[in-house]
Design an enzyme around this catalytic site. Structure first.
Site, PDB file in Angstrom:
ATOM      1  N   ILE A 165      38.580 -18.427 -40.484  1.00 48.81           N
ATOM      2  CA  ILE A 165      39.606 -18.359 -41.535  1.00 48.81           C
ATOM      3  C   ILE A 165      40.088 -16.923 -41.726  1.00 48.81           C
ATOM      4  CG2 ILE A 165      40.094 -18.780 -43.990  1.00 48.81           C
ATOM      5  CD1 ILE A 165      38.036 -21.144 -43.777  1.00 48.81           C
ATOM      6  N   ARG A 245      33.926 -18.786 -51.665  1.00 45.20           N
ATOM      7  CA  ARG A 245      33.095 -19.428 -52.676  1.00 45.20           C
ATOM      8  C   ARG A 245      33.002 -18.497 -53.877  1.00 45.20           C
ATOM      9  NH1 ARG A 245      33.848 -23.342 -50.274  1.00 45.20           N
ATOM     10  NH2 ARG A 245      32.409 -24.891 -49.441  1.00 45.20           N
ATOM     11  N   HIS A 293      40.372 -24.869 -56.362  1.00 40.05           N
ATOM     12  CA  HIS A 293      39.704 -25.077 -55.066  1.00 40.05           C
ATOM     13  C   HIS A 293      40.501 -26.041 -54.169  1.00 40.05           C
ATOM     14  CE1 HIS A 293      35.504 -24.921 -52.963  1.00 40.05           C
ATOM     15  NE2 HIS A 293      36.469 -25.053 -52.072  1.00 40.05           N
ATOM     16  N   ILE A 294      41.709 -25.583 -53.791  1.00 37.68           N
ATOM     17  CA  ILE A 294      42.592 -26.433 -52.976  1.00 37.68           C
ATOM     18  C   ILE A 294      42.853 -25.846 -51.591  1.00 37.68           C
ATOM     19  CG2 ILE A 294      43.736 -27.562 -54.919  1.00 37.68           C
ATOM     20  CD1 ILE A 294      46.090 -25.540 -54.491  1.00 37.68           C
ATOM     21  N   SER A 296      41.772 -26.200 -48.564  1.00 39.16           N
ATOM     22  CA  SER A 296      41.965 -27.076 -47.397  1.00 39.16           C
ATOM     23  C   SER A 296      42.844 -28.282 -47.714  1.00 39.16           C
ATOM     24  CB  SER A 296      40.608 -27.562 -46.879  1.00 39.16           C
ATOM     25  OG  SER A 296      40.000 -28.426 -47.825  1.00 39.16           O
TER      26      SER A 296
HETATM   27  C1  DGY Z   1      35.183 -26.118 -47.434  1.00 38.56           C
HETATM   28  O1  DGY Z   1      35.511 -26.825 -46.481  1.00 38.56           O
HETATM   29  O2  DGY Z   1      34.110 -25.516 -47.475  1.00 38.56           O
HETATM   30  C2  DGY Z   1      36.156 -25.989 -48.562  1.00 38.56           C
HETATM   31  O3  DGY Z   1      35.660 -25.282 -49.613  1.00 38.56           O
HETATM   32  C3  DGY Z   1      36.673 -27.340 -48.973  1.00 38.56           C
HETATM   33  O4  DGY Z   1      37.473 -27.759 -47.938  1.00 38.56           O
END
Ligand code: DGY
Length: 327
Positions: A165, A245, A293-294, A296
């Site tokens: 990422i 996180r 927490h969006i 993905s």
């Molecule tokens: C993950 O995949 O760890 C994200 O936090 C949720 O898609």
């Protein structure tokens, strides 16, 4: 038993709103039970529901620890999470019991990198504030210094955690004509050719960057690395963005840094706890943009994540190589 040998195997799905494609794959081959209420399954119910199952399809809301594995019993072969993060899973405990772990790397990299850019721009260019002003009469006239914020062109961007990422974020910010991309990673990574990103120490990244972006997995070594001393090392004009996180941040220290203008602003897709309580001081700060927490949450990504989670379970139950096993 049918040809594939998984008929009669029981799989528990911890939510009723997992993308259907994956759950349908499971239903074709094994017995699927699921928590069919719209609110998340309470812990006590989860402990009861997993008794005797062979596979668990879970999300990052479900703590997979010794107690849960014990409650499931020796028939449990696989836990598959619809996430790339696995800080909610006690990996050592799974290993000890021979329980395989499935997760969803790669398939959400683009979605999460895209959202990181969206949050970066929303924070730097103050979109929530600007939208609010437009709707509530604050927009009196075009004004030369109103609603201004720093641009990305010519800026130095620092990325902490240079995995899939982090590298996806680097490629995207480069397209905004940034001057430099710095990164910090605990483990060695080959020099980044494509974006010209330069590896530096954590402290150097903090001191040099106009934008500091956290893309690091939460492990003991990254717990609260963004603490009071880290925020003090950043530029006063720095913008901090976190899409990994909440646990990587000492949140009270961030609140203090935002209140005292130790840094300019923060954009958070992840917090402690989640959901963030409505009375959190973070919600009162104009210089903080909070998303639920969006990262993905692209439709395509979530569907592929669900398929992969199901395929991980089916492969593990058949004793075949899992498409995405956490090793
Ligand atoms: C993950 O995949 O760890 C994200 O936090 C949720 O898609």
């Amino acid at each position: 038993r049918n040809m594939s040998g998984v008929a009669g195997h029981q799989v528990y799905v911890t939510r009723d709103d997992m993308p259907e494609c994956g759950v349908d794959l499971l239903k074709k081959e094994c017995d699927v039970k699921l928590w069919n209420h719209s609110s998340p399954i309470p812990r006590a119910e989860l402990l009861k529901a997993v008794a005797g199952v062979n596979g668990i399809y879970c999300s990052l809301n479900d703590k997979i620890d010794q107690e849960l594995l014990e409650a499931a019993g020796p028939g449990l072969k696989v836990v598959a999470t619809i996430s790339v993060g696995h800080d909610h899973i006690d990996v050592a405990e799974c290993r000890k019991r021979g329980v395989k772990i499935g997760y969803t790397p790669d398939v959400l990299t683009d979605a999460t990198a895209e959202l990181t850019l969206a949050l970066l721009l929303a924070t730097s260019r103050r979109l929530p504030e600007a939208i609010h002003e437009a709707r509530t009469g604050g927009w009196v006239s075009w004004a030369p210094t109103w609603m201004t914020g720093p641009g990305l062109a010519g800026a130095t961007v620092g990325i902490v955690g240079f995995g899939r990422i982090g590298q996806g974020v680097a490629r995207r910010v480069k397209a905004f004509n940034t001057a430099r991309i710095l990164y910090y990673n605990r483990s060695r990574r080959p020099e980044e050719q494509e974006t010209g990103a330069v590896k530096v120490s954590f402290d150097e990244l903090l001191a040099q960057s106009d934008f500091v972006i956290c893309c690091a997995a939460l492990v003991p070594e990254t717990k609260e690395i963004f603490n009071k001393s880290a925020f003090e090392k950043m530029k006063k004009t720095a913008i901090f963005v976190n899409t990994s996180r909440g646990g990587t941040v000492d949140q009270p220290a961030l609140i203090e840094a935002l209140k005292t203008n130790t840094i300019r602003a923060a954009g958070l897709d992840v917090t402690t706890p989640e959901p963030l309580p409505l009375d959190s001081p973070l919600f009162k700060l104009k210089n903080c943009v909070i998303l639920p927490h969006i990262g993905s949450a692209a439709i395509e990504a979530r569907n592929i994540m669900s398929n992969l989670t199901a395929q991980n379970i089916l492969a593990a139950l058949k004793g075949e190589p899992m498409p995405a096993e956490l090793k």
